[in-house]
Scaffold this active site. Structure first.
Site, PDB file in Angstrom:
ATOM      1  N   CYS A 171      56.117  32.470 -31.599  1.00  0.00           N
ATOM      2  CA  CYS A 171      55.138  31.653 -32.314  1.00  0.00           C
ATOM      3  C   CYS A 171      55.644  31.335 -33.711  1.00  0.00           C
ATOM      4  O   CYS A 171      56.723  31.776 -34.113  1.00  0.00           O
ATOM      5  CB  CYS A 171      53.780  32.360 -32.381  1.00  0.00           C
ATOM      6  SG  CYS A 171      53.809  33.888 -33.332  1.00  0.00           S
ATOM      7  N   CYS A 230      56.651  34.176 -35.966  1.00  0.00           N
ATOM      8  CA  CYS A 230      57.985  34.703 -35.693  1.00  0.00           C
ATOM      9  C   CYS A 230      59.026  33.924 -36.487  1.00  0.00           C
ATOM     10  O   CYS A 230      59.962  34.498 -37.051  1.00  0.00           O
ATOM     11  CB  CYS A 230      58.299  34.616 -34.204  1.00  0.00           C
ATOM     12  SG  CYS A 230      57.180  35.523 -33.135  1.00  0.00           S
ATOM     13  N   ASP A 261      61.346  -0.232 -29.636  1.00  0.00           N
ATOM     14  CA  ASP A 261      62.651  -0.794 -29.285  1.00  0.00           C
ATOM     15  C   ASP A 261      62.384  -2.114 -28.561  1.00  0.00           C
ATOM     16  O   ASP A 261      61.291  -2.312 -28.028  1.00  0.00           O
ATOM     17  CB  ASP A 261      63.401   0.183 -28.388  1.00  0.00           C
ATOM     18  CG  ASP A 261      64.665  -0.430 -27.800  1.00  0.00           C
ATOM     19  OD1 ASP A 261      65.500  -0.910 -28.578  1.00  0.00           O
ATOM     20  OD2 ASP A 261      64.782  -0.442 -26.558  1.00  0.00           O
ATOM     21  N   ASP A 300      63.484   3.276 -24.618  1.00  0.00           N
ATOM     22  CA  ASP A 300      63.875   3.590 -23.243  1.00  0.00           C
ATOM     23  C   ASP A 300      65.345   3.903 -23.074  1.00  0.00           C
ATOM     24  O   ASP A 300      65.781   4.227 -21.985  1.00  0.00           O
ATOM     25  CB  ASP A 300      63.515   2.427 -22.316  1.00  0.00           C
ATOM     26  CG  ASP A 300      64.439   1.229 -22.505  1.00  0.00           C
ATOM     27  OD1 ASP A 300      64.899   1.014 -23.641  1.00  0.00           O
ATOM     28  OD2 ASP A 300      64.694   0.512 -21.522  1.00  0.00           O
ATOM     29  N   ASP A 311      67.945   5.194 -28.329  1.00  0.00           N
ATOM     30  CA  ASP A 311      66.644   5.448 -28.955  1.00  0.00           C
ATOM     31  C   ASP A 311      66.357   6.941 -29.119  1.00  0.00           C
ATOM     32  O   ASP A 311      65.392   7.313 -29.784  1.00  0.00           O
ATOM     33  CB  ASP A 311      65.518   4.838 -28.101  1.00  0.00           C
ATOM     34  CG  ASP A 311      65.673   3.336 -27.932  1.00  0.00           C
ATOM     35  OD1 ASP A 311      66.009   2.674 -28.918  1.00  0.00           O
ATOM     36  OD2 ASP A 311      65.464   2.843 -26.816  1.00  0.00           O
TER      37      ASP A 311
END
Length: 728
Positions: free
Chosen positions: A19, A22, A418, A619, A623
């Site tokens: 977590c 930590c 994009d 996509d 990117d």
């Protein structure tokens, strides 16, 4: 991060962090070492990047990590690879199987069916869940206690131990009866939290998968020409200045400059350019791109960590590992909540014991405080809403892969797109044909004949257009590719050449008859191809213009975002003219064109530095850094695996209209998370004082705890009624 030439950076792989507390503990331990300038810990990749003076050794860093309660492991051997045998979800499944017989009879009691298991059977089922499957919470909670900090692990260990301990005590006090026990509470809490931890671990694996996918783009070997001979060598042994031979269809292994040869190179995965780019001697190429039809001899200019692809990988690694906002809030609250509950329980024990002398009642009241404070609802609040939200989103084609994206997306005020493959179809179309004289069909049928057997994207566009227009069929003979320039062949016994402006200029052709069309088309960002008859004399026949058309739903997608007061930005590697044309057609607010992959991430970072919450939609591999650098990364499943792995949200259909729907389900889910957390804390805030005053027995405390879980779950399930705007 500040840098200095005198400092060294060490990258460490750490095992055992669960977590945000930590992360803070490891950072604090590393920063305390003399000579360490700065330590940054990435929870998602379980890595620490430490800037330190050269005198600081790896042994010192490892010792500090060990002292904090964690373990440094070898970079080349992950703990995941060391595990064999059972799948990772087996503790969750086993805990659920053991807990079910404890929970099901409780629901039967509501309908007058008494089927509670004997006390010894309940104990036998709950004990392995508590001390075997739940051992991780004791270990992590103990580390947290030693460090003087609070965490969800410590809260789970204390709460479940209280319920389990009270059950054992009550069972021993009534060996022959059927007392009310709380074994189901301890077992179910551990089962639910184990489920949440498993889901969290899956999300971590997905973030590192993006980096592995990027690394997979690099070929393992390269064909190097040395001393007049060609031989295959590992990419790691290629040096700057080496000559590398690239055959047609091969992926380029290094960054370099073309010394010999000409070809078209598909750089769409790297630069975002929608069409293969013509390359000739002197042109630069990037490792990871795919060579087209010609043989290339490349002089290497960058290898290893200095290559473009390696820089992209580093950008993804740096941008990942963000901490979920809600989890940070819960960790901060629980770090205060735990000592407060312990103090209240201790005060209850001493207050009742010293004032009444009835220490049995005092113990029961103190345990009631711990039982009502058990974090069942608190542990369920966030994952229940997230699971319900992600489930209904997936039903409508929106795959949300991590909690952070779901928690953050609702605050988005800027969406960066994009262009190629995201807002546009990702494949060129023939938009116009301009003959020097005569009908359009004449140059079209000649061009279609020349390109009938070509797989080039522009050739496919010409052939498809000729088929749609029913242009007269023709057959070409002696067709040959002109690398980097075009194609030539005989049609009806006449030699024709079809290719770029440069090809026509080299042939000395006069392009002025179509100059007016050329100027307009270039201004619109079209890709141009010329057809000419060769011979004596040579003559220009026609001009072809190509474009990548916007998707049918793209304009509606942008409009829906504008209706939510969300600003839209187009970030693309394409030419300014082409990008501006698409932006104008779709109504996009701002355009950033001719942007390289590393610059895309910088543009996103610049938008965030203005105080904006940015969602990046893309996509392609190019990117990936921007998707990781954004507050929320949204990838199209019609694109590359790397983009989907780097993004927190994937649209299972290549439909940009789903972007607004993804933001909408995020808003609804985040609202449920806040409501759940409110009710989870409200039960504790109301119940703890009542338990401390002796007005709440452990039995009622257990019922209240169960009721809090039921209410949180029921509230989360309301999300299943959500529908996208287009479907409602």
């Amino acid at each position: 991060m500040n840098t200095s030439p005198s400092l060294t950076t060490s990258d460490l792989l750490i095992e055992g962090m669960t977590c945000a507390s930590c992360v803070l503990r490891v950072e604090k331990a590393l920063s305390a070492i003399p000579g360490v300038f700065e330590a940054q810990v990435n929870l998602a990749t379980e890595r620490a990047s430490v800037q330190h003076q050269p005198g600081v050794t790896g042994a010192q860093l490892a010792a500090a990590i060990e002292k904090a309660g964690y373990r440094r492991i070898d970079q080349t051997v992950s703990s995941e690879a060391q595990r064999i045998g059972l799948p990772e979800w087996w503790p969750v499944a086993l805990a659920a199987v053991l807990s079910a017989p404890l929970v099901v009879p409780m629901f039967g009691e509501l309908f007058g069916v008494h089927a509670m298991l004997p006390a010894w059977a309940q104990w036998a089922l709950a004990t392995p869940v508590q001390f075997w499957l739940g051992a991780r919470f004791y270990r992590a909670g103990w580390k947290s206690a030693l460090a003087g900090t609070g965490s969800m692990d410590l809260l789970v260990a204390i709460g479940t131990s209280a319920a389990y301990g009270l059950s054992v005590y009550t069972m021993l006090q009534n060996p022959s009866g059927m007392p009310h026990l709380y074994f189901e509470a301890s077992a179910v809490v551990i089962t639910l939290v184990l489920l949440g931890k498993w889901l969290e671990h899956r999300a971590k694996r997905q973030t590192t998968a993006a980096i592995r996918a990027l690394q997979a783009l690099r070929p393992e070997s390269a064909r190097v020409r040395r001393d007049g001979e060609e031989r295959d060598v590992p990419v790691s042994s290629v040096r700057v200045g080496d000559l590398v031979v690239i055959r047609p269809g091969e992926r380029i292994p290094v960054d370099g400059e073309i010394s010999e040869g000409a070809s078209h190179v598909d750089e769409s995965l790297i630069t975002g350019e929608s069409l293969p780019v013509s390359k000739e001697p002197g042109s630069r190429v990037t490792g990871g791109a795919v060579n087209g039809e010609g043989v290339l001899l490349i002089r290497t200019t960058a290898v290893g960590s200095e290559s473009t692809l390696a820089r992209i990988i580093r950008l993804v690694e740096t941008a990942q590992g963000k901490k979920a906002p809600i989890q940070r809030l819960v960790d901060r609250v629980t770090s205060v909540f735990i000592p407060v509950v312990l103090l209240v329980a201790l005060a209850t024990l001493l207050g009742w014991g010293l004032s009444t002398g009835d220490w049995s009642t005092a113990i029961l009241n103190a345990v009631a405080v711990l039982v009502i404070a058990c974090p069942c609802a608190l542990g369920l609040a966030t994952p229940a809403a997230i699971m319900a939200g992600t489930g209904v989103a997936a039903r409508y084609g929106i795959l949300i892969k991590d909690a952070e994206a779901l928690e953050t997306a609702h605050r988005t005020d800027t969406v960066a797109f994009d262009k190629t493959g995201t807002l546009t179809e990702g494949r060129p179309h023939l938009v116009s044909v301009h003959p020097v004289e005569g009908a359009v069909s004449e140059p079209l049928h000649i061009a279609a004949a020349l390109q009938a057997n070509s797989e080039h994207p522009l050739a496919r566009a010409v052939v498809d257009a000729a088929r749609e227009m029913s242009a007269p069929a023709a057959t070409a003979r002696d067709v040959r590719v002109l690398p980097g320039r075009g194609i030539a062949g005989l049609v009806d016994g006449v030699l024709y050449e079809l290719g770029s402006t440069r090809l026509m200029q080299e042939r000395g052709l006069d392009l002025s008859p179509l100059d007016a069309h050329r100027i307009v088309l270039e201004r619109e960002g079209r890709t141009l191809s010329w057809l000419a008859r060769m011979g004596d004399p040579s003559a220009l026949i026609g001009l072809f213009a190509f474009s990548d058309a916007p998707k049918a739903s793209a304009r509606q997608a942008v409009h829906r975002l504008h209706s939510r007061d969300i600003r839209t930005v187009l970030i693309t590697g394409d030419l300014q003219a082409a990008a501006a044309m698409v932006a104008k057609e779709l109504g996009i607010d701002e355009v950033r064109a001719e942007v390289l992959p590393e610059d895309k991430a910088e543009v996103v970072s610049a938008l965030r530095s203005q105080g904006r919450v940015v969602a990046m939609v893309g996509d392609g591999i190019n990117d990936a850094p921007a998707l990781a650098a954004a507050d929320v990364g949204i990838a199209m499943s019609t694109g590359t695996d790397v983009a989907m792995q780097a993004a927190g949200i994937t649209l299972m259909r290549g439909d940009p209209a789903l972007v607004a729907d993804a933001l909408d389900i995020s808003r609804h889910t985040y609202r449920k998370i806040r409501q759940n957390l409110f009710w989870a804390f409200a039960y504790n805030a109301a119940g703890i004082p009542l338990a401390a005053l002796g007005l709440l027995s452990p039995v009622v405390a257990g019922a209240a705890m169960a009721l809090s879980s039921v209410s949180v779950l029921a509230n989360a399930l309301l999300l299943t009624r959500w529908k996208p705007k287009a479907s409602s």
